[in-house]
Write a protein that holds these residues in place. Structure first.
Motif, PDB file in Angstrom:
ATOM      1  N   ILE B 325       0.840  -1.213   0.000  1.00  8.56           N
ATOM      2  CA  ILE B 325       0.000   0.000   0.000  1.00  8.56           C
ATOM      3  C   ILE B 325       0.872   1.259   0.000  1.00  8.56           C
ATOM      4  N   VAL B 326       1.905   1.258   0.840  1.00  5.56           N
ATOM      5  CA  VAL B 326       2.805   2.421   0.869  1.00  5.56           C
ATOM      6  C   VAL B 326       3.460   2.620  -0.508  1.00  5.56           C
ATOM      7  N   ASP B 327       3.821   1.519  -1.150  1.00  4.93           N
ATOM      8  CA  ASP B 327       4.428   1.610  -2.492  1.00  4.93           C
ATOM      9  C   ASP B 327       3.533   2.372  -3.468  1.00  4.93           C
ATOM     10  N   VAL B 328       2.256   2.020  -3.509  1.00  9.47           N
ATOM     11  CA  VAL B 328       1.399   2.697  -4.500  1.00  9.47           C
ATOM     12  C   VAL B 328       1.147   4.145  -4.105  1.00  9.47           C
ATOM     13  N   LEU B 329       1.157   4.428  -2.807  1.00  9.76           N
ATOM     14  CA  LEU B 329       0.948   5.827  -2.387  1.00  9.76           C
ATOM     15  C   LEU B 329       2.166   6.681  -2.725  1.00  9.76           C
ATOM     16  N   LYS B 330       3.352   6.070  -2.631  1.00  6.56           N
ATOM     17  CA  LYS B 330       4.576   6.812  -2.972  1.00  6.56           C
ATOM     18  C   LYS B 330       4.897   6.711  -4.464  1.00  6.56           C
ATOM     19  N   GLY B 331       4.168   5.857  -5.168  1.00  2.14           N
ATOM     20  CA  GLY B 331       4.381   5.736  -6.608  1.00  2.14           C
ATOM     21  C   GLY B 331       5.650   4.985  -6.964  1.00  2.14           C
ATOM     22  N   VAL B 332       6.182   4.184  -6.038  1.00  5.45           N
ATOM     23  CA  VAL B 332       7.411   3.448  -6.359  1.00  5.45           C
ATOM     24  C   VAL B 332       7.119   2.100  -7.025  1.00  5.45           C
ATOM     25  N   ASN B 333       5.829   1.713  -7.052  1.00  3.13           N
ATOM     26  CA  ASN B 333       5.490   0.504  -7.827  1.00  3.13           C
ATOM     27  C   ASN B 333       5.738   0.782  -9.299  1.00  3.13           C
ATOM     28  N   ARG B 334       6.082  -0.269 -10.045  1.00  2.00           N
ATOM     29  CA  ARG B 334       6.418  -0.089 -11.455  1.00  2.00           C
ATOM     30  C   ARG B 334       5.204  -0.268 -12.350  1.00  2.00           C
TER      31      ARG B 334
END
Lengths: 344, 344
Positions: B325-334
């Protein structure tokens, strides 16, 4: 017949903030015209100006020509122009005869030859109304209210409408259209007199936005299904915040921002998503072909019968046109502002 | 069969700014479940979770229950939930049989009994796609793109579209739908890899908004007829400013603002009037009845054939859901972020 003076209100320079009569605009009497011999191209008409409309959007035309906007800029040393009613003096167009009254865009001049006479509408058979009404409730402001409401309000009985500048020529018709459709109507205006007028024409709730917090009223009386926005700025922000689910906002003016150099930042845009709002900017000319016939069939008759109410705030004399413009920009006019240039 | 552990990701407390795994959410293994004897009410099904979708909007559900929003809040000490794919273990509903795969809202838990099983969709006969795709390009994000584009874009060949978060699961389908309709597509994304992906799927112009000024790109490549807004804030402001006459803006998210306490003020609202824009907030659920059948007829087949492209960013193991969840909020998911909970 000897040449006579053709008084004109000229645009002289681009104002910063409010225009200044005598500086931004000057009344010029240097031009003369011979009504009998003034040359007329094929298809043209010579018009004597009777009434001119004065609207806040004229401020938007007092700008540098390179700045883009929805309406063309005025040109320096040329007369201002706006919708008005005039009388045909001479005609070289088969649709127009001397003595007829016409509605359309006219110069701020005692006499003029409109660039495109085909856009003039002959009024003599529409309804038994004073000609001045054709620049107000039966003119562009009335058409603006009618077209925008028909196109974007999707009004349902029992919903809540909020109308800013409810006592103005557009807002006052919106209030009455909303009441016709069975909505509860909240209206805001800038003086206690105007608030009373909003109530007189049917607003269920009316308040003076200068002394009462818009957000608090909307919170108590809303949420708002249809917001008619004539002002932009903090009022728009509050209306978005207090919108109903699937609310509609019709953006028709930004009177609170006309004279601001630094525009106000709207902080409630998240609510556009959370309430799935539909916000539509509207300009009367876009919708003219779709609704004009319907409008002229319905509204002038209702104005003549008194079923729909209107008011006017009259300035007599074109030489006071500059002051009339400042009045509508500052909101000190009591009703639809018109300039009576001549009586007949 | 003996009871087994039912791992669950619980919502523990309302975060300020970004959620903190282990604090905002905790992975809990204290619950056990006996798959054979767990009581099932008439009409219920017991589902084994295979895949869960992870989306930025989940942040909006991590709020105080009294704050209103378009989506209900999570409850403290209860599992998170979102769209996912699961396998029916036991059924007391005539439409579902053990072994079938279903798409719908599932708990962040290894096993759960959905509150309303009638909203589950059986997938086994739709298209030959990996089940994970049903939470991405063939799931809610794909449906969001499809429904919103069909309802609000009014796209015409040769127009210009601008898509923010163009590499995301919604934006990447919007890019491809816009190209199908013959538009020039400008896309923004937050890393050079994502920019490349936008170009791979057809964007004519793609840029990294962190290193390139959005307004400058839009000024050069626009004006923008259709703006798909996933981010709000300054990007929305720039898109309004660089809009075409009668432009359409579809407001679908405000990723730039999810973790901001003080919302950004949009200063370009005048242009809504001058360009007569139409701005529409959208939520996929509002449009489901209208477009769902059409979507399932068209899109999964095109995803299976490769005519429409998609990507996934997989987190394996429910215990890492908080980090996803934190990844998608920070936009670090690819790419579209999914959590694989179990393989079958």
């Amino acid at each position: 017949m000897a040449p006579i003076t053709n008084g004109r209100l000229l645009f002289k320079e681009i104002p910063v903030g409010y225009p200044i009569p005598g500086k931004t605009t000057t009344y010029d009497t240097s031009q003369t015209i011979d009504l009998e011999t003034e040359p007329l191209n094929e298809g043209s008409v010579l018009v004597k100006t009777l009434v001119l409309s004065v609207d806040p959007y004229l401020r938007g035309k007092m700008r540098a020509p390179e700045k883009e906007s929805y309406t063309p800029p005025f040109f320096v040393d040329e007369p201002l122009y706006n919708f008005g009613v005039g009388k045909i003096i001479r005609s070289s167009h088969p649709s127009f005869k001397p003595g007829q009254h016409v509605y359309g865009v006219l110069d701020f001049a005692e006499y003029s030859i409109p660039k495109d006479s085909t856009k003039l509408k002959v009024l003599d058979e529409v309804a038994n109304l004073p000609y001045s009404v054709y620049v107000g409730a039966a003119g562009m402001p009335g058409q603006t209210a009618y077209y925008g409401w028909k196109e974007f309000a999707r009004a349902k009985k029992g919903e809540v409408a909020f109308v800013s500048t409810g006592a103005g020529p557009v807002g006052s018709l919106v209030i009455q259209l909303a009441k016709q459709d069975g909505l509860k109507v909240i209206a805001s205006a800038g003086s206690d007199d105007k608030v009373e007028f909003c109530k007189d024409i049917g607003a269920d709730v009316a308040f003076n936005y200068k002394t009462t917090d818009t957000g608090e009223v909307l919170k108590r009386e809303g949420p708002v299904d249809v917001y008619w926005d004539n002002v932009g700025g903090p009022t728009l922000e509050a209306a978005i915040e207090n919108s109903a689910l699937h609310g509609r906002i019709i953006v028709c003016g930004y009177a609170s921002q006309y004279n601001n150099e630094e525009p106000y930042g709207i902080k409630t845009m998240r609510t556009v998503l959370s309430n799935r709002l539909s916000i539509n900017g509207m300009l009367v000319f876009d919708l003219q072909d779709k609704y004009q016939d319907e409008f002229f069939k319905e509204i002038p008759g209702k104005l003549a019968s008194g079923e729909i109410k209107y008011t006017e705030d009259v300035t007599r004399g074109l030489e006071k046109g500059g002051e009339a413009i400042v009045d509508v920009l500052k909101g000190v006019n009591r009703a639809k502002k018109i300039v009576v240039v001549a009586d007949e």
